[in-house]
Design a protein around this motif. Structure first.
Motif, PDB file in Angstrom:
ATOM      1  N   ALA A  90       0.483  -4.117   4.170  1.00 36.69           N
ATOM      2  CA  ALA A  90      -0.272  -4.707   5.273  1.00 36.69           C
ATOM      3  C   ALA A  90      -1.611  -4.011   5.461  1.00 36.69           C
ATOM      4  O   ALA A  90      -2.586  -4.636   5.912  1.00 36.69           O
ATOM      5  N   ALA A  91      -1.683  -2.736   5.086  1.00 35.98           N
ATOM      6  CA  ALA A  91      -2.934  -1.984   5.210  1.00 35.98           C
ATOM      7  C   ALA A  91      -3.906  -2.282   4.076  1.00 35.98           C
ATOM      8  O   ALA A  91      -5.033  -1.774   4.085  1.00 35.98           O
ATOM      9  N   GLY A  92      -3.488  -3.075   3.112  1.00 34.86           N
ATOM     10  CA  GLY A  92      -4.361  -3.423   1.990  1.00 34.86           C
ATOM     11  C   GLY A  92      -4.252  -2.476   0.810  1.00 34.86           C
ATOM     12  O   GLY A  92      -5.139  -2.429  -0.041  1.00 34.86           O
ATOM     13  N   LEU A  93      -3.138  -1.740   0.732  1.00 35.61           N
ATOM     14  CA  LEU A  93      -2.969  -0.752  -0.330  1.00 35.61           C
ATOM     15  C   LEU A  93      -1.820  -1.102  -1.275  1.00 35.61           C
ATOM     16  O   LEU A  93      -1.283  -0.229  -1.964  1.00 35.61           O
ATOM     17  N   ALA A  94      -1.453  -2.361  -1.332  1.00 33.24           N
ATOM     18  CA  ALA A  94      -0.337  -2.767  -2.195  1.00 33.24           C
ATOM     19  C   ALA A  94      -0.606  -2.457  -3.659  1.00 33.24           C
ATOM     20  O   ALA A  94       0.328  -2.191  -4.433  1.00 33.24           O
ATOM     21  N   ASP A  95      -1.863  -2.496  -4.067  1.00 35.77           N
ATOM     22  CA  ASP A  95      -2.219  -2.258  -5.466  1.00 35.77           C
ATOM     23  C   ASP A  95      -2.709  -0.832  -5.711  1.00 35.77           C
ATOM     24  O   ASP A  95      -3.282  -0.545  -6.761  1.00 35.77           O
ATOM     25  N   PHE A  96      -2.464   0.069  -4.761  1.00 39.91           N
ATOM     26  CA  PHE A  96      -2.991   1.428  -4.855  1.00 39.91           C
ATOM     27  C   PHE A  96      -2.201   2.301  -5.826  1.00 39.91           C
ATOM     28  O   PHE A  96      -2.680   3.346  -6.262  1.00 39.91           O
ATOM     29  N   GLY A  97      -0.986   1.882  -6.152  1.00 38.58           N
ATOM     30  CA  GLY A  97      -0.164   2.655  -7.082  1.00 38.58           C
ATOM     31  C   GLY A  97       0.825   1.764  -7.792  1.00 38.58           C
ATOM     32  O   GLY A  97       0.886   0.555  -7.555  1.00 38.58           O
ATOM     33  N   LYS A  98       1.620   2.362  -8.671  1.00 37.09           N
ATOM     34  CA  LYS A  98       2.638   1.650  -9.440  1.00 37.09           C
ATOM     35  C   LYS A  98       3.993   2.303  -9.163  1.00 37.09           C
ATOM     36  O   LYS A  98       4.411   3.220  -9.876  1.00 37.09           O
ATOM     37  N   PRO A  99       4.682   1.843  -8.117  1.00 36.47           N
ATOM     38  CA  PRO A  99       5.915   2.530  -7.717  1.00 36.47           C
ATOM     39  C   PRO A  99       7.066   2.413  -8.701  1.00 36.47           C
ATOM     40  O   PRO A  99       7.909   3.310  -8.763  1.00 36.47           O
ATOM     41  N   ILE A 100       7.118   1.338  -9.476  1.00 36.08           N
ATOM     42  CA  ILE A 100       8.212   1.182 -10.434  1.00 36.08           C
ATOM     43  C   ILE A 100       8.049   2.215 -11.549  1.00 36.08           C
ATOM     44  O   ILE A 100       7.007   2.308 -12.185  1.00 36.08           O
ATOM     45  N   GLY A 101       9.096   2.995 -11.761  1.00 33.55           N
ATOM     46  CA  GLY A 101       9.045   4.029 -12.787  1.00 33.55           C
ATOM     47  C   GLY A 101       8.262   5.261 -12.379  1.00 33.55           C
ATOM     48  O   GLY A 101       7.896   6.085 -13.231  1.00 33.55           O
ATOM     49  N   TYR A 102       8.028   5.410 -11.071  1.00 30.38           N
ATOM     50  CA  TYR A 102       7.178   6.505 -10.593  1.00 30.38           C
ATOM     51  C   TYR A 102       7.751   7.872 -10.952  1.00 30.38           C
ATOM     52  O   TYR A 102       7.024   8.751 -11.435  1.00 30.38           O
ATOM     53  N   VAL A 103       9.042   8.090 -10.714  1.00 28.24           N
ATOM     54  CA  VAL A 103       9.642   9.404 -10.972  1.00 28.24           C
ATOM     55  C   VAL A 103       9.498   9.775 -12.446  1.00 28.24           C
ATOM     56  O   VAL A 103       9.071  10.892 -12.780  1.00 28.24           O
TER      57      VAL A 103
END
Length: 353
Positions: free
Chosen positions: A157-170
């Motif tokens: 909602a803050a406009g940061l959906a594309d700020f990272g790649k959470p899948i496979g982050y670890v």
């Protein structure tokens, strides 16, 4: 309450880290239309070991300027654009995030990209801690709660959906930091190899993603003078979208306690070893109580935080060892890398943080 509360102040700029004040003044006049008169004055905030932070005064105006370190080898770790993006989007929904004033991405003005943000005045607890139990409990709770609140932000909602790649982050984090260590290694440290191998073999699945800071500690937050509120969170260079427990593990890695011994009792680890400060287990209990999260892999997140922090220090020490910086603060960092690797190995061996 405490007689140790002193507002964070800037000092003379360190040798070799001076800015071109004439070019900076021209930039301010062109981009901001400040109309300020008189000489531009630049000082430097002494804390921090990565991106450089300056206080810029131009007439009645004050700004904080951030730029990458001189001679840095690690470009991705000093991406000014990422800091600008996260602060610009986050400030409206997380009041502890300072507002960005201007951004110069090309490097044409100061030889590297930089940005200016509002100055948040207040207290940064770097060396001295309050002595009374009530204030100690409050500042520790405020710190943990500020991290919990950040992890609760609706980043999409803050406009940061594309700020990272959470899948496979670890998995990416473990592999990435092992690779970064190999690229900046200067000494043979057995525990760095063994901890890196253990992390690669014991990765938990990714948890629900959140906006994460990745450098959350006392000397990256600003308190009001009464130590009753956190008014600012600083140093967003490693912020991204990922598993919040990886972020919390990094925060725990900074939390040296009185029984850690050795280098952890030095001033380099801040105030958490001071009398009356709570142990890591109490900090973890507060985080899980307030966030509602649970994990059976806390040792992994803590060991990862120690390993990652050791690699960051190794990268900084690499710059010093190769003569890319003459900042003598960095000379003992190799000893801290060893100590943090040993601490991670001990946590793994005993199965507790």
């Amino acid at each position: 309450m405490t007689d140790l509360v002193v507002e964070d102040t800037a000092r003379a700029v360190r040798s070799g880290e001076e800015l071109d004040v004439q070019k900076l003044a021209a930039f301010l006049d062109k981009e901001l239309g400040t109309g300020a008169t008189g000489a531009l004055a630049v000082e430097q905030f002494p804390g921090g070991h990565s991106n450089l932070t300056y206080l810029v005064r131009h007439g009645d105006h004050e700004y904080v300027l951030r730029r990458p370190p001189f001679g840095s080898k690690v470009k991705s770790a000093h991406d000014m654009g990422r800091e600008v993006t996260v602060l610009s989007k986050l400030a409206p929904v997380y009041d502890r995030a300072p507002k960005v004033i201007a951004y110069e991405p090309t490097g044409d003005v100061l030889g590297a990209p930089f940005y200016l943000m509002e100055r948040r005045r207040g207290v940064i607890l770097r060396k001295d801690a309050p002595s009374d139990a009530a204030t100690i409990e409050r500042i520790c709770s405020l710190l943990v709660d500020a991290l919990v609140d950040l992890h609760a932000v609706d980043y999409a909602a803050a406009g940061l959906a594309d700020f990272g790649k959470p899948i496979g982050y670890v998995e990416r984090q473990v592999k990435g930091w092992v690779e970064r260590y190999a690229n900046s290694q200067t000494d043979d440290i057995t525990a760095m190899a063994s901890v890196g191998a253990w992390l690669a073999a014991n990765m938990p699945v990714d948890g629900p993603p959140a906006l994460i800071h990745n450098d959350f500690k006392f000397d990256n937050v600003i308190f009001d003078p009464a130590l009753e509120k956190i008014t600012g969170v600083l140093d967003w260079e490693m912020a991204t979208i990922g598993d919040p427990l990886m972020d919390f593990g990094t925060a725990l890695s900074y939390w040296a306690q009185a029984d850690d011994g050795g280098v952890f009792q030095s001033g380099l680890f801040g105030i958490t070893t001071k009398p009356g400060m709570p142990p890591r287990t109490q900090i973890a209990a507060r985080y899980f109580e307030r966030s509602g999260r649970r994990t059976e892999h806390l040792v992994f997140y803590y060991a990862f935080g120690l390993y990652k922090t050791a690699v960051i220090l190794q990268q900084i020490y690499y710059r010093f060892a190769k003569g890319l910086t003459t900042d003598q603060r960095f000379a003992p960092f190799i000893m801290i890398v060893r100590a943090m690797a040993d601490q991670a190995q001990r946590a793994i061996d005993r199965g507790t943080i």
